[in-house]
Motif scaffolding. Structure first.
Motif, PDB file in Angstrom:
ATOM      1  N   PRO A 346     -37.074  17.322 -18.292  1.00  0.00           N
ATOM      2  CA  PRO A 346     -35.712  17.615 -17.838  1.00  0.00           C
ATOM      3  C   PRO A 346     -34.910  18.293 -18.947  1.00  0.00           C
ATOM      4  O   PRO A 346     -35.165  18.058 -20.124  1.00  0.00           O
ATOM      5  CB  PRO A 346     -35.136  16.230 -17.528  1.00  0.00           C
ATOM      6  CG  PRO A 346     -35.952  15.287 -18.349  1.00  0.00           C
ATOM      7  CD  PRO A 346     -37.324  15.876 -18.461  1.00  0.00           C
ATOM      8  N   THR A 348     -32.177  18.402 -21.379  1.00  0.00           N
ATOM      9  CA  THR A 348     -31.321  17.331 -21.888  1.00  0.00           C
ATOM     10  C   THR A 348     -30.294  17.811 -22.898  1.00  0.00           C
ATOM     11  O   THR A 348     -29.331  17.110 -23.169  1.00  0.00           O
ATOM     12  CB  THR A 348     -32.183  16.238 -22.574  1.00  0.00           C
ATOM     13  OG1 THR A 348     -32.991  16.868 -23.568  1.00  0.00           O
ATOM     14  CG2 THR A 348     -33.062  15.501 -21.590  1.00  0.00           C
ATOM     15  N   THR A 351     -26.858  17.984 -21.671  1.00  0.00           N
ATOM     16  CA  THR A 351     -26.293  16.720 -21.193  1.00  0.00           C
ATOM     17  C   THR A 351     -25.715  15.877 -22.324  1.00  0.00           C
ATOM     18  O   THR A 351     -25.173  14.805 -22.087  1.00  0.00           O
ATOM     19  CB  THR A 351     -27.354  15.890 -20.427  1.00  0.00           C
ATOM     20  OG1 THR A 351     -28.388  15.516 -21.348  1.00  0.00           O
ATOM     21  CG2 THR A 351     -27.956  16.644 -19.266  1.00  0.00           C
ATOM     22  N   TRP A 354     -22.330  15.167 -21.651  1.00  0.00           N
ATOM     23  CA  TRP A 354     -22.034  14.406 -20.423  1.00  0.00           C
ATOM     24  C   TRP A 354     -21.798  12.941 -20.780  1.00  0.00           C
ATOM     25  O   TRP A 354     -22.423  12.423 -21.724  1.00  0.00           O
ATOM     26  CB  TRP A 354     -23.216  14.452 -19.450  1.00  0.00           C
ATOM     27  CG  TRP A 354     -23.547  15.799 -18.872  1.00  0.00           C
ATOM     28  CD1 TRP A 354     -23.072  17.001 -19.239  1.00  0.00           C
ATOM     29  CD2 TRP A 354     -24.467  16.028 -17.803  1.00  0.00           C
ATOM     30  NE1 TRP A 354     -23.631  18.005 -18.481  1.00  0.00           N
ATOM     31  CE2 TRP A 354     -24.493  17.419 -17.577  1.00  0.00           C
ATOM     32  CE3 TRP A 354     -25.269  15.210 -17.003  1.00  0.00           C
ATOM     33  CZ2 TRP A 354     -25.295  18.016 -16.585  1.00  0.00           C
ATOM     34  CZ3 TRP A 354     -26.060  15.797 -16.025  1.00  0.00           C
ATOM     35  CH2 TRP A 354     -26.062  17.196 -15.818  1.00  0.00           C
ATOM     36  N   LEU A 358     -23.292   9.885 -16.031  1.00  0.00           N
ATOM     37  CA  LEU A 358     -23.797  11.069 -15.326  1.00  0.00           C
ATOM     38  C   LEU A 358     -25.191  11.444 -15.830  1.00  0.00           C
ATOM     39  O   LEU A 358     -26.066  11.849 -15.071  1.00  0.00           O
ATOM     40  CB  LEU A 358     -22.850  12.255 -15.533  1.00  0.00           C
ATOM     41  CG  LEU A 358     -21.491  12.137 -14.859  1.00  0.00           C
ATOM     42  CD1 LEU A 358     -20.655  13.374 -15.139  1.00  0.00           C
ATOM     43  CD2 LEU A 358     -21.645  11.953 -13.347  1.00  0.00           C
ATOM     44  N   ARG A 359     -25.379  11.289 -17.169  1.00  0.00           N
ATOM     45  CA  ARG A 359     -26.675  11.643 -17.750  1.00  0.00           C
ATOM     46  C   ARG A 359     -27.780  10.761 -17.166  1.00  0.00           C
ATOM     47  O   ARG A 359     -28.822  11.235 -16.735  1.00  0.00           O
ATOM     48  CB  ARG A 359     -26.607  11.468 -19.274  1.00  0.00           C
ATOM     49  CG  ARG A 359     -27.835  11.993 -19.985  1.00  0.00           C
ATOM     50  CD  ARG A 359     -27.595  12.204 -21.465  1.00  0.00           C
ATOM     51  NE  ARG A 359     -27.061  11.029 -22.121  1.00  0.00           N
ATOM     52  CZ  ARG A 359     -25.898  11.004 -22.769  1.00  0.00           C
ATOM     53  NH1 ARG A 359     -25.155  12.087 -22.840  1.00  0.00           N
ATOM     54  NH2 ARG A 359     -25.485   9.899 -23.350  1.00  0.00           N
ATOM     55  N   GLU A 361     -27.796   9.148 -14.380  1.00  0.00           N
ATOM     56  CA  GLU A 361     -27.981   9.458 -12.950  1.00  0.00           C
ATOM     57  C   GLU A 361     -28.879  10.696 -12.788  1.00  0.00           C
ATOM     58  O   GLU A 361     -29.824  10.731 -12.008  1.00  0.00           O
ATOM     59  CB  GLU A 361     -26.601   9.717 -12.334  1.00  0.00           C
ATOM     60  CG  GLU A 361     -26.599   9.737 -10.819  1.00  0.00           C
ATOM     61  CD  GLU A 361     -25.185  10.034 -10.290  1.00  0.00           C
ATOM     62  OE1 GLU A 361     -25.086  10.848  -9.371  1.00  0.00           O
ATOM     63  OE2 GLU A 361     -24.204   9.470 -10.836  1.00  0.00           O
ATOM     64  N   TYR A 362     -28.566  11.720 -13.608  1.00  0.00           N
ATOM     65  CA  TYR A 362     -29.334  12.978 -13.557  1.00  0.00           C
ATOM     66  C   TYR A 362     -30.790  12.741 -13.961  1.00  0.00           C
ATOM     67  O   TYR A 362     -31.729  13.187 -13.290  1.00  0.00           O
ATOM     68  CB  TYR A 362     -28.664  13.999 -14.487  1.00  0.00           C
ATOM     69  CG  TYR A 362     -29.557  15.107 -14.992  1.00  0.00           C
ATOM     70  CD1 TYR A 362     -29.971  16.140 -14.138  1.00  0.00           C
ATOM     71  CD2 TYR A 362     -29.977  15.138 -16.327  1.00  0.00           C
ATOM     72  CE1 TYR A 362     -30.791  17.161 -14.625  1.00  0.00           C
ATOM     73  CE2 TYR A 362     -30.789  16.151 -16.801  1.00  0.00           C
ATOM     74  CZ  TYR A 362     -31.192  17.157 -15.953  1.00  0.00           C
ATOM     75  OH  TYR A 362     -32.005  18.160 -16.420  1.00  0.00           O
ATOM     76  N   LEU A 363     -31.009  11.961 -15.042  1.00  0.00           N
ATOM     77  CA  LEU A 363     -32.380  11.712 -15.521  1.00  0.00           C
ATOM     78  C   LEU A 363     -33.180  10.903 -14.501  1.00  0.00           C
ATOM     79  O   LEU A 363     -34.366  11.171 -14.269  1.00  0.00           O
ATOM     80  CB  LEU A 363     -32.360  10.984 -16.870  1.00  0.00           C
ATOM     81  CG  LEU A 363     -31.942  11.852 -18.061  1.00  0.00           C
ATOM     82  CD1 LEU A 363     -31.847  11.027 -19.338  1.00  0.00           C
ATOM     83  CD2 LEU A 363     -32.924  13.010 -18.254  1.00  0.00           C
ATOM     84  N   LYS A 365     -32.777  10.876 -11.297  1.00  0.00           N
ATOM     85  CA  LYS A 365     -33.085  11.766 -10.161  1.00  0.00           C
ATOM     86  C   LYS A 365     -34.226  12.715 -10.534  1.00  0.00           C
ATOM     87  O   LYS A 365     -35.172  12.910  -9.777  1.00  0.00           O
ATOM     88  CB  LYS A 365     -31.822  12.552  -9.793  1.00  0.00           C
ATOM     89  CG  LYS A 365     -31.950  13.460  -8.590  1.00  0.00           C
ATOM     90  CD  LYS A 365     -30.568  13.896  -8.105  1.00  0.00           C
ATOM     91  CE  LYS A 365     -30.639  14.771  -6.869  1.00  0.00           C
ATOM     92  NZ  LYS A 365     -31.050  16.110  -7.127  1.00  0.00           N
ATOM     93  N   TRP A 366     -34.126  13.282 -11.766  1.00  0.00           N
ATOM     94  CA  TRP A 366     -35.161  14.242 -12.207  1.00  0.00           C
ATOM     95  C   TRP A 366     -36.530  13.543 -12.270  1.00  0.00           C
ATOM     96  O   TRP A 366     -37.531  14.075 -11.809  1.00  0.00           O
ATOM     97  CB  TRP A 366     -34.803  14.802 -13.589  1.00  0.00           C
ATOM     98  CG  TRP A 366     -35.630  16.013 -13.956  1.00  0.00           C
ATOM     99  CD1 TRP A 366     -35.296  17.324 -13.796  1.00  0.00           C
ATOM    100  CD2 TRP A 366     -36.958  15.997 -14.518  1.00  0.00           C
ATOM    101  NE1 TRP A 366     -36.309  18.131 -14.219  1.00  0.00           N
ATOM    102  CE2 TRP A 366     -37.362  17.360 -14.673  1.00  0.00           C
ATOM    103  CE3 TRP A 366     -37.839  15.002 -14.905  1.00  0.00           C
ATOM    104  CZ2 TRP A 366     -38.588  17.724 -15.192  1.00  0.00           C
ATOM    105  CZ3 TRP A 366     -39.086  15.369 -15.419  1.00  0.00           C
ATOM    106  CH2 TRP A 366     -39.454  16.719 -15.559  1.00  0.00           C
TER     107      TRP A 366
END
Ligand code: NAD
Length: 450
Positions: A346, A348, A351, A354, A358-359, A361-363, A365-366
C-alpha cells in the motif's frame, strides 16, 4: 551454456541488486564461426581487398585471419608505410596500391573492406557498389546526411550487400541482451543511457605522427577529395577525427557504437526524432574543432536515449536499459539483468499526513483487498550476469556475419539502412551542439532542421 566453476564464481554484492536478491554468473559461449573446423569449398571462398589500411584497416585484416573461408587478395592506402603494415597484418605479400580503382577493376575481388577516413566513405563505397563489390564499411557509415543517402542508393541500385562496422551489433553480449529484451522480462523500456569515456591522449586522438610522413609518402591530394583544399598537414591526416572536414568527433567515433548497440537490442531502425546536446572543449585545446565532453538526449518514439562521452575521465563503457520490470545493464563485456520488485504494498508515504484513524482504516481496507502471500511464498529476486570468455572479441564475429551475408545474399542486421539511421543520430548530436539548438529530423526532406 557452461556455468563458471566455483573458483571463477564472483559473488555480486547484495547492494547492487534488490534486497534479498541472489546472483548467478553465466559464461556465454561464442557460436563457432561459419565454416570453422572444416575445409571450405572453393565456391564458398570469398576474396576480398582492404581499402584503407590504417589503424582499423590493419585490425580488421588481422581479425580476418580468424574468419574461415575468406582471403585477402589486395590492399590499398594513400600512405605508403601502410602498405607494409597491411602485408604484416595479413601475413602475406598481397599486391598493394595507392589507387583504389585498381582494386575495384579486378574481377577476382568479391568484396571490399572500406576503412578509410569518414569523409572518404561515400566516394569509395559508391564506386565499390558500382563496380559490383559487396562492402564492409567502417562506422559511422556517413560523414554527412547526404553521404548516407547516397550510400543507401548505391547499395540498392547495384543490389549489393553492405554491413557497417559497429561490431557490438555482433557481440555475444548484445546478442544475449536482445534475447532477454525480446522475452519481455525487462518490461517496457522508456529510458536508456549509455556512456563511453576515455582519459588519455590516445583516447583523445592525439596520435603520434610517423617519422616518414611527408608529401612524398602520402597522397595528400587524394586525401583532400571531398574536403576543403589545404597545404600538406600531417596533423590533419593522422588526427583527422579532431576536424569537422573529415570526422564527426565523439558522436561519429563513439556515440555510433552506443547507438548501434542499443538500437539493435530494442529493434529500432529509424532516425531519432529530436536531439538536444550539451558539451564543451575543456582540456584537449590543440586546435581541434570538436568538444571533449558531449551529452545528447535523443527522442525516439516511446523511448528516450541519453548518451555521454567524456575525454577527461575514464569509466567502463556502459549501457543501461531501465524497464518497468527490471534493469538490463552492460558494463564492458558483462551483462546483468536485475528484475525489479513490482509487487508493491500500500502507498504509505502520503499517509504520514493522515490521522491514525484514517490511516488504519485505509490500511485495513487495502490489506483486505490485496491478500499477501505467506512469507515462505515470496519469490527471490535473482539478478543474472552474463560474461564472455577471456580473449573474446566481437570483431571476427562481425566480419563473419558480413561474409555470410555475402554468401547468402541476405542483408545483415547492420545493413546500409540501419547504418544510415545510426549515423544520422550522430550528425544530429553535432548539429544540436554546433548550432546550439534542438536538432529535429525531417524525414520528408531527409534533412536535419534546427
Ligand atoms: N569499428 C571500430 O571500432 C573502429 C575503430 C577505429 C576506427 N574505425 C573507423 O575506421 C575508419 C578508419 O579509421 P582509422 O582509425 O583506421 O584511421 P587511420 O587514419 O588510421 O586510417 C585511415 C586510412 O585510410 C586511408 N585512406 C583514406 N582515403 C583513402 C582512399 N581514397 N584510398 C585509399 N586509402 C585511403 C588513409 O591513407 C589512412 O591510412 C574510420 O571510419 C573510423 O571511424 C572503426
Amino acid at each position: 551454456m557452461p556455468r563458471l566453476t566455483r573458483r571463477d564464481f564472483i559473488r555480486i554484492g547484495a547492494s547492487s541488486v534488490a534486497v534479498g536478491a541472489a546472483a548467478k554468473i553465466t559464461l556465454l559461449e561464442p557460436a563457432p564461426l561459419w565454416g570453422a573446423g572444416r575445409a571450405v569449398a572453393p565456391s564458398d571462398q570469398i576474396r576480398f581487398a582492404s581499402i584503407g589500411t590504417g589503424t582499423r584497416g590493419c585490425e580488421l585484416l588481422q581479425a580476418s585471419l580468424e574468419v574461415p573461408g575468406v582471403e585477402c587478395v589486395a590492399a590499398c592506402d594513400l600512405y605508403d608505410s601502410r602498405h607494409e603494415a597491411a602485408q604484416e597484418a595479413v601475413q602475406k605479400q598481397v599486391p598493394v596500391t595507392r589507387n583504389y580503382h585498381e582494386i575495384l577493376e579486378r574481377k577476382d575481388v568479391d568484396a571490399v573492406i572500406v576503412a578509410v577516413m569518414d569523409h572518404q566513405h561515400r566516394r569509395v563505397v559508391v564506386d565499390a557498389c558500382a563496380a559490383g563489390k559487396d562492402v564492409y564499411c567502417e562506422k559511422p557509415m556517413s560523414h554527412t546526411v547526404e553521404d548516407g543517402f547516397a550510400i543507401v542508393e548505391a547499395v540498392r541500385k547495384n543490389n549489393r550487400i553492405l554491413q557497417v562496422g559497429s561490431q557490438r551489433v555482433s557481440s555475444l553480449v548484445y546478442e544475449k541482451a536482445r534475447e532477454i529484451y525480446a522475452s519481455g522480462a525487462v518490461g517496457d523500456v522508456f529510458f536508456i543511457e549509455g556512456s563511453m569515456d576515455r582519459n588519455s591522449a590516445s583516447g583523445a586522438w592525439v596520435y603520434p605522427i610517423p617519422p616518414d610522413a611527408s608529401e612524398q609518402t602520402i597522397d595528400w591530394t587524394e586525401f583532400l577529395v571531398g574536403a576543403p583544399q589545404r597545404p600538406f598537414d600531417p596533423v590533419r591526416f593522422f588526427r583527422w577525427r579532431c576536424f569537422t572536414d573529415y570526422g564527426e568527433g565523439l558522436a561519429g567515433d563513439l556515440f555510433v557504437h552506443l547507438l548501434s548497440g542499443i538500437l539493435s537490442i530494442v529493434g529500432t531502425d529509424e532516425a531519432p526524432k529530436r536531439a538536444r546536446t550539451a558539451g564543451g572543449l575543456f582540456r584537449w585545446k590543440d586546435g581541434r574543432d570538436f568538444p571533449d565532453v558531449i551529452e545528447t538526449l535523443y527522442d525516439y518514439p516511446n523511448l528516450r536515449i541519453l548518451l555521454r562521452c567524456n575525454l577527461n575521465n575514464s569509466e567502463n563503457e556502459t549501457v543501461r536499459l531501465q524497464g518497468t520490470k527490471g534493469t538490463l545493464e552492460i558494463v564492458g563485456t558483462t551483462l546483468t539483468f536485475t528484475p525489479q520488485e513490482t509487487n508493491y504494498g500500500p502507498e504509505t508515504y502520503s499517509t504520514k499526513g493522515w490521522p491514525a484513524r484514517l490511516r488504519n482504516e485505509y490500511l485495513a481496507k487495502w490489506t483486505a483487498e490485496h491478500p499477501q502471500p505467506a512469507p515462505l511464498d515470496y519469490q527471490t529476486i535473482e539478478a543474472e550476469t552474463f560474461t564472455v570468455p577471456a580473449g573474446y572479441s566481437d570483431v571476427p564475429a562481425h566480419q563473419a556475419n558480413f561474409f555470410n551475408a555475402v554468401r547468402t545474399r541476405k542483408p545483415p542486421l547492420e545493413n546500409e539502412v540501419f547504418g544510415n539511421h545510426a549515423a544520422i543520430g550522430c550528425h544530429m548530436a553535432n548539429y544540436a551542439y554546433f548550432k546550439n539548438t534542438i536538432a529535429t529530423w525531417d524525414a520528408e526532406s531527409k534533412t536535419i532542421r534546427g
